[in-house]
Design a protein around this motif. Structure first.
Motif, PDB file in Angstrom:
ATOM      1  N   PHE A   9      21.173  38.369  67.550  1.00  0.00           N
ATOM      2  CA  PHE A   9      22.539  37.786  68.314  1.00  0.00           C
ATOM      3  C   PHE A   9      21.385  38.619  70.027  1.00  0.00           C
ATOM      4  CE2 PHE A   9      23.739  42.116  66.775  1.00  0.00           C
ATOM      5  CZ  PHE A   9      23.840  42.583  67.995  1.00  0.00           C
ATOM      6  N   SER A  10      22.265  37.727  71.465  1.00  0.00           N
ATOM      7  CA  SER A  10      22.507  38.134  71.764  1.00  0.00           C
ATOM      8  C   SER A  10      23.028  39.295  72.835  1.00  0.00           C
ATOM      9  CB  SER A  10      21.956  36.622  73.335  1.00  0.00           C
ATOM     10  OG  SER A  10      22.059  36.601  74.764  1.00  0.00           O
ATOM     11  N   SER A  11      21.820  39.778  74.197  1.00  0.00           N
ATOM     12  CA  SER A  11      22.949  41.209  74.430  1.00  0.00           C
ATOM     13  C   SER A  11      23.447  40.485  76.251  1.00  0.00           C
ATOM     14  CB  SER A  11      21.923  42.245  75.103  1.00  0.00           C
ATOM     15  OG  SER A  11      21.229  42.106  76.326  1.00  0.00           O
ATOM     16  N   GLY A  12      23.726  39.596  76.187  1.00  0.00           N
ATOM     17  CA  GLY A  12      23.443  38.314  77.325  1.00  0.00           C
ATOM     18  C   GLY A  12      22.989  39.152  79.048  1.00  0.00           C
ATOM     19  N   SER A  13      21.433  39.964  78.139  1.00  0.00           N
ATOM     20  CA  SER A  13      21.085  39.913  79.175  1.00  0.00           C
ATOM     21  C   SER A  13      19.907  39.591  79.248  1.00  0.00           C
ATOM     22  CB  SER A  13      20.196  41.527  79.143  1.00  0.00           C
ATOM     23  OG  SER A  13      19.553  42.335  79.875  1.00  0.00           O
ATOM     24  N   GLY A  14      18.591  39.061  80.483  1.00  0.00           N
ATOM     25  CA  GLY A  14      17.440  38.477  80.132  1.00  0.00           C
ATOM     26  C   GLY A  14      16.208  39.600  80.089  1.00  0.00           C
ATOM     27  N   HIS A  15      16.725  40.648  80.173  1.00  0.00           N
ATOM     28  CA  HIS A  15      15.919  41.281  79.645  1.00  0.00           C
ATOM     29  C   HIS A  15      16.091  42.486  78.796  1.00  0.00           C
ATOM     30  CE1 HIS A  15      17.827  44.705  81.951  1.00  0.00           C
ATOM     31  NE2 HIS A  15      17.544  42.991  82.711  1.00  0.00           N
ATOM     32  N   ALA A  16      14.888  43.378  78.213  1.00  0.00           N
ATOM     33  CA  ALA A  16      14.994  44.227  77.023  1.00  0.00           C
ATOM     34  C   ALA A  16      16.830  45.139  77.572  1.00  0.00           C
ATOM     35  CB  ALA A  16      14.174  44.775  76.514  1.00  0.00           C
ATOM     36  N   VAL A  17      17.140  45.630  76.022  1.00  0.00           N
ATOM     37  CA  VAL A  17      18.282  46.905  77.319  1.00  0.00           C
ATOM     38  C   VAL A  17      18.080  47.786  75.434  1.00  0.00           C
ATOM     39  CG1 VAL A  17      19.801  45.050  77.525  1.00  0.00           C
ATOM     40  CG2 VAL A  17      20.455  45.837  75.243  1.00  0.00           C
ATOM     41  N   GLY A  18      18.682  48.794  76.103  1.00  0.00           N
ATOM     42  CA  GLY A  18      18.654  50.021  75.439  1.00  0.00           C
ATOM     43  C   GLY A  18      19.472  50.164  74.139  1.00  0.00           C
ATOM     44  N   VAL A  19      19.032  51.143  73.004  1.00  0.00           N
ATOM     45  CA  VAL A  19      19.865  50.131  72.399  1.00  0.00           C
ATOM     46  C   VAL A  19      19.556  51.606  71.645  1.00  0.00           C
ATOM     47  CG1 VAL A  19      19.208  47.628  71.349  1.00  0.00           C
ATOM     48  CG2 VAL A  19      17.619  49.491  70.672  1.00  0.00           C
ATOM     49  N   ALA A  20      20.683  52.098  70.251  1.00  0.00           N
ATOM     50  CA  ALA A  20      20.642  52.898  69.511  1.00  0.00           C
ATOM     51  C   ALA A  20      21.543  53.141  68.220  1.00  0.00           C
ATOM     52  CB  ALA A  20      21.335  54.036  70.742  1.00  0.00           C
ATOM     53  N   LEU A  21      21.532  53.959  67.450  1.00  0.00           N
ATOM     54  CA  LEU A  21      21.700  53.365  65.862  1.00  0.00           C
ATOM     55  C   LEU A  21      22.053  55.038  65.423  1.00  0.00           C
ATOM     56  CD1 LEU A  21      19.214  51.197  63.837  1.00  0.00           C
ATOM     57  CD2 LEU A  21      21.446  50.691  64.335  1.00  0.00           C
ATOM     58  N   GLY A  22      23.168  54.773  65.350  1.00  0.00           N
ATOM     59  CA  GLY A  22      23.589  56.168  64.513  1.00  0.00           C
ATOM     60  C   GLY A  22      25.308  55.836  63.134  1.00  0.00           C
ATOM     61  N   TRP A  23      25.854  56.678  62.908  1.00  0.00           N
ATOM     62  CA  TRP A  23      26.405  56.673  61.756  1.00  0.00           C
ATOM     63  C   TRP A  23      28.240  56.587  62.419  1.00  0.00           C
ATOM     64  CZ3 TRP A  23      25.299  54.485  57.391  1.00  0.00           C
ATOM     65  CH2 TRP A  23      23.661  54.881  57.324  1.00  0.00           C
ATOM     66  N   GLY A  24      28.968  55.564  62.076  1.00  0.00           N
ATOM     67  CA  GLY A  24      30.465  55.835  62.632  1.00  0.00           C
ATOM     68  C   GLY A  24      31.521  56.687  62.133  1.00  0.00           C
ATOM     69  N   ALA A  25      32.426  56.587  62.043  1.00  0.00           N
ATOM     70  CA  ALA A  25      33.178  57.602  61.635  1.00  0.00           C
ATOM     71  C   ALA A  25      34.051  57.415  60.050  1.00  0.00           C
ATOM     72  CB  ALA A  25      34.815  58.119  62.112  1.00  0.00           C
ATOM     73  N   ASP A  26      33.168  55.905  59.803  1.00  0.00           N
ATOM     74  CA  ASP A  26      34.073  55.076  58.564  1.00  0.00           C
ATOM     75  C   ASP A  26      32.297  54.846  57.712  1.00  0.00           C
ATOM     76  OD1 ASP A  26      32.342  53.134  60.129  1.00  0.00           O
ATOM     77  OD2 ASP A  26      33.570  52.058  59.768  1.00  0.00           O
ATOM     78  N   GLY A  27      31.258  56.056  58.214  1.00  0.00           N
ATOM     79  CA  GLY A  27      30.420  55.690  57.126  1.00  0.00           C
ATOM     80  C   GLY A  27      29.065  54.442  57.108  1.00  0.00           C
ATOM     81  N   GLU A  28      29.760  53.905  58.007  1.00  0.00           N
ATOM     82  CA  GLU A  28      29.249  52.475  58.438  1.00  0.00           C
ATOM     83  C   GLU A  28      28.924  52.345  59.131  1.00  0.00           C
ATOM     84  OE1 GLU A  28      29.279  50.125  56.944  1.00  0.00           O
ATOM     85  OE2 GLU A  28      30.430  50.536  55.249  1.00  0.00           O
ATOM     86  N   PRO A  29      26.775  51.738  59.807  1.00  0.00           N
ATOM     87  CA  PRO A  29      25.865  51.787  60.867  1.00  0.00           C
ATOM     88  C   PRO A  29      26.454  51.569  61.783  1.00  0.00           C
ATOM     89  CG  PRO A  29      25.130  51.109  59.006  1.00  0.00           C
ATOM     90  CD  PRO A  29      26.418  50.757  58.751  1.00  0.00           C
ATOM     91  N   LEU A  30      26.444  52.184  63.533  1.00  0.00           N
ATOM     92  CA  LEU A  30      26.726  52.695  64.380  1.00  0.00           C
ATOM     93  C   LEU A  30      25.767  51.450  65.367  1.00  0.00           C
ATOM     94  CD1 LEU A  30      29.640  52.690  66.192  1.00  0.00           C
ATOM     95  CD2 LEU A  30      28.667  55.164  67.055  1.00  0.00           C
ATOM     96  N   LEU A  31      25.598  50.722  66.150  1.00  0.00           N
ATOM     97  CA  LEU A  31      24.889  49.799  67.375  1.00  0.00           C
ATOM     98  C   LEU A  31      25.617  50.502  68.595  1.00  0.00           C
ATOM     99  CD1 LEU A  31      22.203  49.215  67.923  1.00  0.00           C
ATOM    100  CD2 LEU A  31      23.138  46.917  67.064  1.00  0.00           C
ATOM    101  N   VAL A  32      24.978  50.532  69.834  1.00  0.00           N
ATOM    102  CA  VAL A  32      25.767  50.634  70.820  1.00  0.00           C
ATOM    103  C   VAL A  32      24.358  50.617  71.964  1.00  0.00           C
ATOM    104  CG1 VAL A  32      27.023  52.328  70.861  1.00  0.00           C
ATOM    105  CG2 VAL A  32      24.671  53.447  71.642  1.00  0.00           C
ATOM    106  N   SER A  33      24.557  49.753  73.042  1.00  0.00           N
ATOM    107  CA  SER A  33      23.176  49.026  73.681  1.00  0.00           C
ATOM    108  C   SER A  33      23.396  49.649  74.745  1.00  0.00           C
ATOM    109  CB  SER A  33      23.055  47.601  73.654  1.00  0.00           C
ATOM    110  OG  SER A  33      23.874  47.395  74.778  1.00  0.00           O
ATOM    111  N   SER A  34      22.915  49.705  76.179  1.00  0.00           N
ATOM    112  CA  SER A  34      23.053  50.106  77.861  1.00  0.00           C
ATOM    113  C   SER A  34      22.113  48.614  78.107  1.00  0.00           C
ATOM    114  CB  SER A  34      22.105  51.801  77.956  1.00  0.00           C
ATOM    115  OG  SER A  34      21.518  51.962  77.683  1.00  0.00           O
ATOM    116  N   GLY A  35      22.377  48.700  79.527  1.00  0.00           N
ATOM    117  CA  GLY A  35      21.267  48.137  80.691  1.00  0.00           C
ATOM    118  C   GLY A  35      20.896  49.251  81.633  1.00  0.00           C
ATOM    119  N   ASP A  36      19.171  48.506  81.730  1.00  0.00           N
ATOM    120  CA  ASP A  36      18.347  49.656  82.042  1.00  0.00           C
ATOM    121  C   ASP A  36      19.159  49.334  83.736  1.00  0.00           C
ATOM    122  OD1 ASP A  36      17.339  47.059  83.235  1.00  0.00           O
ATOM    123  OD2 ASP A  36      15.452  47.724  82.717  1.00  0.00           O
ATOM    124  N   ASP A  37      19.864  48.914  84.591  1.00  0.00           N
ATOM    125  CA  ASP A  37      20.868  48.412  85.543  1.00  0.00           C
ATOM    126  C   ASP A  37      21.566  49.480  85.821  1.00  0.00           C
ATOM    127  OD1 ASP A  37      22.512  46.964  84.370  1.00  0.00           O
ATOM    128  OD2 ASP A  37      21.968  44.877  84.958  1.00  0.00           O
TER     129      ASP A  37
END
Length: 317
Positions: A9-37
């Protein structure tokens, strides 16, 4: 190694964004992103690609981020910025404005675990200092002495061990790597002259030998080290490109190392031998998460701002 695409899927940015994976409280994978700006951080639903939450209040540049698991199932998102550290509840997106630490530029953040099981947030400071925070309270626990002749501390990582007494490693712009006690912040041994250019990334490794970590410099050279002895393990690895993202995981019991960089290609290496594994994907940034079934999730961000999630496994014999 085999891979299966789970979501794109698109992050809504026209360039690469930071991504990080972890575990959520429900034991499901958690995915977050951040823009370098620094203008937004987001959480995504891995299955649908929908935004779960997004904070667009803006920061003074997002240099690095880390997901911090808490006892009781909570997860925090810590972001190192030009002005310090900012915090969010990673599950709900609620900002923690009272925890903002605004003293120094933090180039890199990483999560470790103290011998009693408590998490600790580590930071690499522009002032040449390694920082330690309590993620339960947001309190600054202490710092290392300011670097002498090394300039800014650019990277920080945690090296776990089976006995729970892990070590902190930090790297500076002079190519030196230092080792620290995670509990009291005291230096362990002498600094290692690891690279001829600044150390950009440090990561603990999933490997047969304990206490191993990998370092990456500005030219994309990787070196593996024993954190206890300070000795280099095996030859250096030439990735052939500037490396912007590095992640480690265990796939089918084998420790692997993922790199991504300027050529928008993700490559894979055997953590034990340093040998290349015949496997590549598109991606400028990468994050990995080992799953209980022996597979690994891999999240990449392409140069065009797409976020792609893969399931990685070893082929059946």
């Amino acid at each position: 190694m085999a891979q299966r695409e789970i979501a794109r899927f698109s992050s809504g940015s026209g360039h690469a964004v930071g991504v990080a994976l972890g575990w959520g409280a429900d034991g499901e994978p958690l995915l977050v992103s951040s823009g370098d700006d620094g203008w937004e951080v987001c959480r995504w639903d891995i299955r649908t690609g929908d935004r779960v939450w997004c904070d667009g209040e803006g920061m003074s540049g997002c240099n690095s981020m880390a997901l911090v698991p808490l006892s009781g199932g909570g997860v925090l998102l810590a972001v190192g910025t030009e002005d310090g550290i900012e915090w969010w509840n990673a599950l709900t997106g609620q900002r923690r404005p009272g925890w903002i630490w605004e003293d120094r530029t933090i180039w890199d953040v990483s999560v470790g675990e103290l011998p009693d099981g408590r998490p600790i947030l580590l930071g690499a400071g522009h002032d040449g200092v390694m920082y330690r925070w309590d993620p339960v309270t947001g309190e600054l626990l202490g710092t290392s002495p300011a670097g002498v002749g090394g300039g800014s501390t650019m990277a920080v990582g945690f090296v776990p061990s089976p006995d729970g007494a892990g070590l902190v490693v930090s790297g500076d712009e002079a190519g030196r790597i230092s080792r620290w006690n995670a509990v009291d912040g005291c230096q362990v041994g002498e600094p290692i002259l690891g690279h001829g250019s600044k150390v950009r990334i440090l990561q603990g490794l999933f490997a047969a030998e304990t206490h191993l970590f990998v370092s990456c410099d500005q030219q994309g050279e990787l070196k593996r080290w024993n954190a206890v002895t300070g000795a280099q393990v095996g030859p250096a690895i030439d990735t052939g490109t500037d490396v912007y993202g590095l992640a480690t995981a265990s796939v089918g019991g084998m420790g692997v190392l993922f790199t991504a960089g300027a050529d928008d290609t993700v490559r894979v290496w055997d953590s034990d031998t340093g040998e290349s594994i015949g496997f590549s994907l598109r991606g400028t940034v990468v994050s990995a998460l080992t799953q209980p079934d022996g597979t690994a999730l891999l999240a990449t961000s392409t140069a065009q701002g797409e976020i792609v999630v893969h399931a990685c496994s070893l082929p059946a014999l």
